[in-house]
Scaffold this motif. Structure first.
Motif, PDB file in Angstrom:
ATOM      1  N   ALA A   1       0.834  -1.210   0.000  1.00 17.57           N
ATOM      2  CA  ALA A   1       0.000   0.000   0.000  1.00 17.57           C
ATOM      3  C   ALA A   1       0.870   1.262   0.000  1.00 17.57           C
ATOM      4  N   GLN A   2       1.975   1.228   0.749  1.00 17.22           N
ATOM      5  CA  GLN A   2       2.838   2.416   0.799  1.00 17.22           C
ATOM      6  C   GLN A   2       3.595   2.595  -0.514  1.00 17.22           C
ATOM      7  N   LEU A   3       4.023   1.491  -1.125  1.00 12.60           N
ATOM      8  CA  LEU A   3       4.714   1.617  -2.419  1.00 12.60           C
ATOM      9  C   LEU A   3       3.765   2.246  -3.436  1.00 12.60           C
ATOM     10  N   ARG A   4       2.492   1.835  -3.407  1.00 11.61           N
ATOM     11  CA  ARG A   4       1.523   2.453  -4.321  1.00 11.61           C
ATOM     12  C   ARG A   4       1.316   3.929  -3.990  1.00 11.61           C
ATOM     13  N   ALA A   5       1.315   4.252  -2.687  1.00 15.58           N
ATOM     14  CA  ALA A   5       1.139   5.652  -2.280  1.00 15.58           C
ATOM     15  C   ALA A   5       2.312   6.519  -2.764  1.00 15.58           C
ATOM     16  N   PHE A   6       3.546   5.964  -2.714  1.00 14.39           N
ATOM     17  CA  PHE A   6       4.702   6.706  -3.236  1.00 14.39           C
ATOM     18  C   PHE A   6       4.524   6.936  -4.741  1.00 14.39           C
ATOM     19  N   ILE A   7       4.121   5.862  -5.460  1.00 14.88           N
ATOM     20  CA  ILE A   7       3.992   5.949  -6.916  1.00 14.88           C
ATOM     21  C   ILE A   7       2.926   6.979  -7.298  1.00 14.88           C
ATOM     22  N   GLU A   8       1.808   6.954  -6.556  1.00 16.93           N
ATOM     23  CA  GLU A   8       0.697   7.868  -6.891  1.00 16.93           C
ATOM     24  C   GLU A   8       0.860   9.224  -6.226  1.00 16.93           C
TER      25      GLU A   8
ATOM     26  N   GLY B   1      10.148  11.258  13.017  1.00 18.56           N
ATOM     27  CA  GLY B   1       9.974  12.061  11.805  1.00 18.56           C
ATOM     28  C   GLY B   1       8.585  11.908  11.198  1.00 18.56           C
ATOM     29  N   GLN B   2       8.088  10.673  11.142  1.00 16.46           N
ATOM     30  CA  GLN B   2       6.760  10.452  10.554  1.00 16.46           C
ATOM     31  C   GLN B   2       5.671  11.102  11.396  1.00 16.46           C
TER      32      GLN B   2
ATOM     33  N   LYS C   1       1.321  15.251   8.112  1.00 18.81           N
ATOM     34  CA  LYS C   1       0.513  15.873   7.047  1.00 18.81           C
ATOM     35  C   LYS C   1       1.355  16.493   5.944  1.00 18.81           C
ATOM     36  N   LYS C   2       2.673  16.628   6.183  1.00 19.54           N
ATOM     37  CA  LYS C   2       3.526  17.186   5.124  1.00 19.54           C
ATOM     38  C   LYS C   2       3.828  16.129   4.083  1.00 19.54           C
ATOM     39  N   GLU C   3       3.792  14.864   4.485  1.00 17.70           N
ATOM     40  CA  GLU C   3       4.206  13.820   3.563  1.00 17.70           C
ATOM     41  C   GLU C   3       3.054  12.907   3.143  1.00 17.70           C
TER      42      GLU C   3
ATOM     43  N   MET D   1      -4.506   7.905  10.764  1.00 20.27           N
ATOM     44  CA  MET D   1      -3.470   8.291  11.724  1.00 20.27           C
ATOM     45  C   MET D   1      -3.360   9.799  11.918  1.00 20.27           C
ATOM     46  N   ALA D   2      -3.888  10.582  10.985  1.00 27.01           N
ATOM     47  CA  ALA D   2      -3.626  12.028  11.004  1.00 27.01           C
ATOM     48  C   ALA D   2      -4.012  12.691  12.330  1.00 27.01           C
ATOM     49  N   PRO D   3      -5.239  12.476  12.859  1.00 27.50           N
ATOM     50  CA  PRO D   3      -5.586  13.164  14.112  1.00 27.50           C
ATOM     51  C   PRO D   3      -4.712  12.713  15.283  1.00 27.50           C
ATOM     52  N   THR D   4      -4.357  11.431  15.314  1.00 26.12           N
ATOM     53  CA  THR D   4      -3.527  10.931  16.420  1.00 26.12           C
ATOM     54  C   THR D   4      -2.143  11.581  16.368  1.00 26.12           C
ATOM     55  N   ALA D   5      -1.546  11.623  15.186  1.00 30.49           N
ATOM     56  CA  ALA D   5      -0.233  12.258  15.053  1.00 30.49           C
ATOM     57  C   ALA D   5      -0.325  13.723  15.481  1.00 30.49           C
ATOM     58  N   HIS D   6      -1.397  14.384  15.083  1.00 26.50           N
ATOM     59  CA  HIS D   6      -1.585  15.803  15.393  1.00 26.50           C
ATOM     60  C   HIS D   6      -1.726  16.042  16.896  1.00 26.50           C
TER      61      HIS D   6
END
Ligand code: HEC
Ligand code: HEC
Length: 214
Positions: free
Chosen positions: A74-81, A170-171, A176-178, A191-196
Motif C-alpha cells: 500500500a505504501q509503495l503504491r502511495a509513493f507511486i501515486e 519524523g513520521q 501531514k507534510k508527507e 493516523m492524522a488526528p492521532t499524530a496531530h
C-alpha cells in the motif's frame, strides 16, 4: 473515540483501499527469481539494511523486516501515486510492476533481525503507557488498539515493533507534510488526528518504546 467508531473508520478506509487495489487486478504472472526480483531486493537492502533492519544514514531508512506485506504494498503504491510524497521512494518505486510490488512486499515478512536500537531510554515508561492506554485527555487512542499489543500490525496497519526511533519521530511530527497528499482519501487519514494530538515529547516517548519491541 470508542472502539466501535475506531473500527468503523478503519473499515471505511479498508474499503477505499480495496477498491483502489481492484484497479490492479489485471496483472501478469509473478516475477521469477531470475526476472529481476533478486536484483531489486539487493537494491532495497543497500538502503534498508541487509536484513531489512533499517539504517540511520543522512535520512533514517525505515525497518522493513517483519513488516506487514499489505502495508508495504500500500505504501509503495502511495509513493507511486504521490499520495505519500518522498522523492527517493518515488524514484525507486515508480518503475516497479504491480506483481513486482507484491513479490517485494512479501519477501520482508520473513526477516527477523534484532531491533536497530539506540533510542533514548528516559521516557520509555511514558511511551509504554501511551501505547497501551492512549491519552484520553488529548483524544489520543491506545496505539495497541490498531497496531496490536506487541506492535506487530495487521494488513494495512503497520508493524511498529523495532522501527527506527528517528524514523518514527519524523513520521509522527511531519505526518501531514508527507502523507495523504492529493485529493483521494486513503488510510493515512486514520493516523492524522492521532499524530496531530501528540506533543513532541509524547512522540519521542512512544517512538522510543516501540523501537525496542521485538
Ligand atoms: C536510496 C535509498 C533507498 C532505496 C534504494 C530504497 N528505499 Fe525504501 N525508503 C527509503 C527512505 C529514505 C524511506 C523513508 C521515506 C520517508 O521518510 O517517508 C523509505 C521508505 C520505504 C517504505 C515505507 C516504509 C514505512 O514504514 O512506511 C517502503 C515500503 C520502502 N521504502 C520499500 C522499499 C523497497 C521495496 C525498496 C526496493 C525496491 C526500497 N524501499 C529501496 C530509501 C530507500
Ligand atoms: C484507528 C487505528 C489506529 C490507531 C489507534 C493508531 N494507529 Fe498508527 N496507523 C494506523 C494506520 C491505518 C496506519 C497506516 C497509515 C497509512 O496508510 O499511511 C498507521 C501508521 C502509523 C505510523 C507510520 C508507520 C510507518 O512505518 O511509517 C506510525 C509511526 C503510527 N501509526 C504510530 C501510532 C501511534 C504511536 C499510535 C498511538 C498513539 C497509533 N499509531 C495509533 C492506524 C492506527
Amino acid at each position: 473515540m470508542t472502539a466501535i467508531s475506531l473500527r468503523l473508520i478503519l473499515q471505511t478506509a479498508m474499503l477505499a483501499v480495496f477498491f483502489s487495489a481492484a484497479g490492479h487486478a489485471q496483472d501478469r504472472g509473478a516475477p521469477s527469481r531470475q526476472g529481476g526480483l533478486e536484483a531489486k531486493l539487493e537494491y532495497c537492502k543497500t538502503c534498508h539494511g541487509l536484513s531489512g533492519q533499517g539504517y540511520l544514514g543522512y535520512f533514517p531508512m525505515p525497518r522493513l523486516a517483519g513488516q506487514q506485506p499489505e502495508y508495504i504494498e500500500a505504501q509503495l503504491r502511495a509513493f507511486i501515486e504521490r499520495r505519500r510524497t518522498n522523492p527517493i521512494m518515488f524514484n525507486v518505486a515508480h518503475v516497479l510492476s504491480p506483481s513486482m510490488l507484491t513479490a517485494l512486499a512479501t519477501h520482508f515478512r520473513g526477516l527477523n533481525p534484532k531491533p536497530f536500537g539506540g533510542a533514548p531510554r528516559g521516557s520509555i515508561a511514558m511511551g509504554k503507557r501511551i501505547f497501551e492506554e492512549g491519552l484520553p485527555e488529548s483524544n489520543v487512542p491506545a496505539c495497541s488498539a490498531c497496531h496490536g499489543t506487541e506492535g506487530k500490525g495487521q494488513n494495512e496497519i503497520p508493524r511498529l515493533a523495532g522501527q527506527l526511533y528517528a524514523y518514527t519521530v519524523g513520521q509522527l511530527t511531519g505526518w501531514k507534510k508527507e502523507r495523504g497528499q492529493g485529493s483521494a482519501v486513503d488510510t493515512s487519514a486514520i493516523m492524522a488526528p492521532t499524530a496531530h494530538n501528540l506533543t513532541r515529547s509524547q512522540v519521542e516517548a512512544v517512538a522510543a518504546y516501540v523501537s525496542y519491541l521485538q
